[in-house]
Every structure is written in C-alpha cells, then in structure tokens.
Design a protein around this motif. Structure first.
Motif, PDB file in Angstrom:
ATOM      1  N   PHE A 275     -47.997 -67.299  -1.122  1.00  0.00           N
ATOM      2  CA  PHE A 275     -47.637 -65.911  -0.850  1.00  0.00           C
ATOM      3  C   PHE A 275     -46.352 -65.823  -0.026  1.00  0.00           C
ATOM      4  CE2 PHE A 275     -51.427 -63.572  -2.267  1.00  0.00           C
ATOM      5  CZ  PHE A 275     -50.846 -62.354  -2.565  1.00  0.00           C
TER       6      PHE A 275
ATOM      7  N   LYS B  47     -43.920 -63.498   2.344  1.00  0.00           N
ATOM      8  CA  LYS B  47     -44.714 -62.563   3.133  1.00  0.00           C
ATOM      9  C   LYS B  47     -45.669 -63.320   4.048  1.00  0.00           C
ATOM     10  CE  LYS B  47     -45.957 -58.103   3.647  1.00  0.00           C
ATOM     11  NZ  LYS B  47     -45.019 -57.011   3.912  1.00  0.00           N
ATOM     12  N   SER B  48     -46.307 -64.346   3.497  1.00  0.00           N
ATOM     13  CA  SER B  48     -47.182 -65.210   4.281  1.00  0.00           C
ATOM     14  C   SER B  48     -46.342 -66.353   4.824  1.00  0.00           C
ATOM     15  CB  SER B  48     -48.322 -65.748   3.403  1.00  0.00           C
ATOM     16  OG  SER B  48     -49.153 -66.606   4.140  1.00  0.00           O
TER      17      SER B  48
ATOM     18  N   LYS C 231     -51.312 -65.318   5.384  1.00  0.00           N
ATOM     19  CA  LYS C 231     -51.869 -64.266   4.528  1.00  0.00           C
ATOM     20  C   LYS C 231     -53.104 -63.590   5.084  1.00  0.00           C
ATOM     21  CE  LYS C 231     -54.099 -65.644   0.887  1.00  0.00           C
ATOM     22  NZ  LYS C 231     -54.602 -66.053  -0.453  1.00  0.00           N
TER      23      LYS C 231
ATOM     24  N   ILE D 172     -52.538 -60.557   7.288  1.00  0.00           N
ATOM     25  CA  ILE D 172     -51.656 -59.509   6.780  1.00  0.00           C
ATOM     26  C   ILE D 172     -52.464 -58.407   6.097  1.00  0.00           C
ATOM     27  CG2 ILE D 172     -49.780 -59.031   5.158  1.00  0.00           C
ATOM     28  CD1 ILE D 172     -48.898 -61.937   5.475  1.00  0.00           C
TER      29      ILE D 172
ATOM     30  N   ILE E 212     -52.265 -57.069   3.341  1.00  0.00           N
ATOM     31  CA  ILE E 212     -51.606 -57.308   2.060  1.00  0.00           C
ATOM     32  C   ILE E 212     -51.976 -56.240   1.026  1.00  0.00           C
ATOM     33  CG2 ILE E 212     -53.347 -58.776   0.945  1.00  0.00           C
ATOM     34  CD1 ILE E 212     -49.648 -59.698   1.115  1.00  0.00           C
TER      35      ILE E 212
ATOM     36  N   SER F 156     -56.345 -56.187   7.845  1.00  0.00           N
ATOM     37  CA  SER F 156     -56.003 -57.488   7.260  1.00  0.00           C
ATOM     38  C   SER F 156     -57.163 -58.011   6.432  1.00  0.00           C
ATOM     39  CB  SER F 156     -55.671 -58.481   8.379  1.00  0.00           C
ATOM     40  OG  SER F 156     -56.860 -58.839   9.083  1.00  0.00           O
TER      41      SER F 156
ATOM     42  N   TRP G 275     -48.811 -63.944  -6.020  1.00  0.00           N
ATOM     43  CA  TRP G 275     -48.311 -62.577  -6.139  1.00  0.00           C
ATOM     44  C   TRP G 275     -48.828 -61.901  -7.406  1.00  0.00           C
ATOM     45  CZ3 TRP G 275     -46.692 -60.089  -2.194  1.00  0.00           C
ATOM     46  CH2 TRP G 275     -46.053 -60.754  -1.141  1.00  0.00           C
TER      47      TRP G 275
ATOM     48  N   LEU H 267     -52.257 -60.515  -6.824  1.00  0.00           N
ATOM     49  CA  LEU H 267     -52.210 -59.262  -6.073  1.00  0.00           C
ATOM     50  C   LEU H 267     -51.761 -58.117  -6.983  1.00  0.00           C
ATOM     51  CD1 LEU H 267     -52.359 -57.606  -3.479  1.00  0.00           C
ATOM     52  CD2 LEU H 267     -50.025 -58.350  -2.949  1.00  0.00           C
TER      53      LEU H 267
ATOM     54  N   GLN I 292     -42.489 -55.624  -2.503  1.00  0.00           N
ATOM     55  CA  GLN I 292     -42.939 -55.510  -1.119  1.00  0.00           C
ATOM     56  C   GLN I 292     -41.709 -55.496  -0.222  1.00  0.00           C
ATOM     57  OE1 GLN I 292     -46.329 -56.510   0.564  1.00  0.00           O
ATOM     58  NE2 GLN I 292     -47.376 -55.861  -1.288  1.00  0.00           N
TER      59      GLN I 292
END
Length: 350
Positions: A9, A12-13, A19, A22, A24, A30, A267, A270, A299
C-alpha cells in the motif's frame, strides 16, 4: 496482529505509519479501530490483545485509548506471524490454560460483521471440545495470485471441514484451475483454536519456537516479561504460522465464510470495495477535475486539488513526500518500487 508495514500500500502505508493505522476507507476510523470494535461484540476488552511492533506503541495507545499495558504485546523485531502468535499463546496460557483464541489481522475489511461473528462463535464452540486448528476460508471470486489457497474436503451435513492441503500463492494458470475446481478457498489468515491445541502444535511441528517461549512461563504477566521478550524474541525464527504449523499439522479444519472479506492487501483490492463515481473511479477528495479518466483509484492529501486527464486503470497516490502514478495492472511491482526508492534516495521514502 498489528505489526506489519503494509508495503504493497506504499506510499500511503509507510514504515512510520502503516496501513492498519490509516483511515484507508474514509470512514473516520482506522482499520485497527474497526477490528478492535468488531471483537468487542464477542469479547470483553480485558481479553483482547494487540500484537504490534514496539515502534508502534504510541500509535496503538492513541488509537485504542485506555488499552492496558498488559494487553499490548510489542515485538522488538519483525519475525513474521509464528513467533508473535506463540508469544501471545504462552502468555494467555499462563493466565488461563483453558482459553480459546481467535487470531485476526488488524487490517482486513469485513463487510458482513454479523455473519463473521456467527462463524467465529461456531469455530470457538468447535475448538472448545475438539483438538482442532481452524481457519476461515473465503470462496474465491477470481483466479487471484496474491492469496494462499486451502484445498478442503466437503462433507455433507458438516459445517467444519477437514483441510487436505495448504497451497502457497499460485501462478495464474494454477489459480484458475483452483477456482474452476470448486474445492478451494482463499486463506483469510483468521485462525481459531484452543490455547492447548496450538501449544501442542508448536511443540510437535515447531519445537524451536515452543522451547524459546516456554522459557518465559515464570515471567509472563509479571514485571520481568518485557525484559524476557526483548532478550529472547529476536532469537525466534522468521517464519509464518502457515509454514511453521498449518502446512504440517493433520488436525487443520476450515469453515467457508461469506463475510464480505478483503485483506485490502493492494490498491486494486481497495478499489474493488470503495465507493466509485460514474466512471468507476474511487476518489478520496472533492477538489478534483477528471476528464477521460476511468477505473482509477485516486488518493490525495486533504485540501489538495488536482486535474487528471486521459488515464485509465491507474493508481494515483500523493502522500506529500511521495507521488505514485502507476498502472493498476502492475501493482504487484509496488513493493519492489518502494525498495528501489529507498536504495536510491534513502529510508525516509519507505
């Protein structure tokens, strides 16, 4: 379990804020907080342990206010899942030899929580009276090469099925064969067993780990526990619970579970569960103009504006320190890309 880095991730992570900490999903909580609250429905807070790396102690305490120090198990080194599960097992055995245990990652999505809790309770009841190591299995929806698979033996009138074989992440052709066969499930990494059963499994199949953590029997749940773990935990082998126990044991079972599960490992995973616009873009921001852009996950930092034109099936992530623009089809490369960034520019980018 809340000690991983979530490198797929990236960016972002990141190593300092991975992760599980977050929001997310954009829901104001979180993944760790969502997981903790999920288990509060079947387990009192004094029986919930969070296993993490010592560098994340402050993050865990911030996100779960009031968690007791004795419920926060901190690894001094990253040695994969078998040692952290063993640590928790022997600590729990020290205070409650008759305990039944659920092991769950902190960074998974469960959309059908009531069904999930029903499956967990079913497994707990089974383990209370059987020497069984149970894993929840997810019905595959596609030939995914990012998951391990469980080959199980379906038995009529049964709800808990014997596992015939654990299979590591396959290539595409093999994954396609598994899905078409119908006798395979994804391994969700959610395990249920009695403390006694998993201790016996460690003793039989991973005696090095068993011997190491048995040495702490006199200090678990005392002031000496932390010193023991700091000194001895790094001596444990770096090995997953799958390799250490589950691929070897002959008392492994699975419960197929349609629980709206995703490991949110990439990703693309997600993107699959996120809300999307009319062009199938999953966006976390308001100040954005898109033109001829579809099937993307975007993002951006809060308050940042963007104009994007002519992209299809892309991952676009701006984490201030790092900007990633990368085809979704090549997302398996992201872990290696992050490593290359560190090699070229330093650890601040991991």
């Amino acid at each position: 379990m809340a000690g991983g880095v979530g490198s797929r991730f990236w960016p972002k992570s990141r190593n300092h804020f991975p992760k599980q900490f977050i929001d997310i999903l954009g829901v104001g909580k979180s993944l760790l907080q969502l997981t903790y609250e999920r288990f509060l429905r079947i387990c009192p807070p004094e029986n919930i342990y969070v296993l993490s790396n010592e560098q994340y102690k402050k993050l865990v305490k911030t996100q779960i206010p009031g968690i007791e120090e004795s419920r926060l198990l901190l690894e001094p080194s990253r040695n994969n899942t078998a040692p952290c599960i063993a640590y928790a097992t022997y600590k729990i055995l020290n205070s409650n030899p008759d305990a039944n245990i659920v092991v769950a990652p902190s960074d998974h999505l469960i959309l059908k929580e009531n069904i999930f809790l029903d499956k967990i309770n079913l497994a707990l009841n089974y383990c209370a009276s059987n020497d069984a190591l149970i894993t929840l299995g997810i019905q595959p929806t596609r030939p995914d090469t990012g998951y391990g698979y469980i080959n199980f033996r379906a038995l009529e009138s049964e709800v808990v099925f014997p596992v015939q074989q654990f299979l590591e992440k396959p290539n595409f052709e093999k994954a396609k064969e598994f899905v078409e066969n119908g006798g395979f499930l994804w391994n969700a990494g959610i395990f249920i067993w009695s403390a006694k059963s998993i201790r016996k499994a460690f003793e039989i199949y991973s005696p090095e780990i068993a011997t190491l953590f048995e040495k702490g029997n006199l200090v678990y749940n005392t002031d000496q526990e932390l010193d023991f773990i700091k000194k001895n935990y790094p001596k444990s082998p770096n090995i997953s619970i799958d390799y250490a126990i589950l691929e070897k044991a002959n008392n492994v079972y699975t419960i197929p579970a349609d629980i709206g599960w995703s490991d949110l490992g990439t990703w693309a995973s997600l993107h699959a569960v996120a809300d999307k616009d009319e062009n199938n873009n999953a966006i976390n921001c308001l100040k954005i103009n898109l033109e001829n852009t579809d099937n993307c996950i975007i993002q951006l930092p809060e308050g940042k504006a963007a104009v994007i034109k002519g992209l299809s099936n892309y991952i676009i992530v701006d984490d201030d320190k790092v900007l990633l623009i990368h085809p979704k089809s090549d997302e398996q490369e992201i872990k290696q890309i992050a490593s290359k960034m560190v090699e070229n520019f330093g650890t601040e980018y991991l």
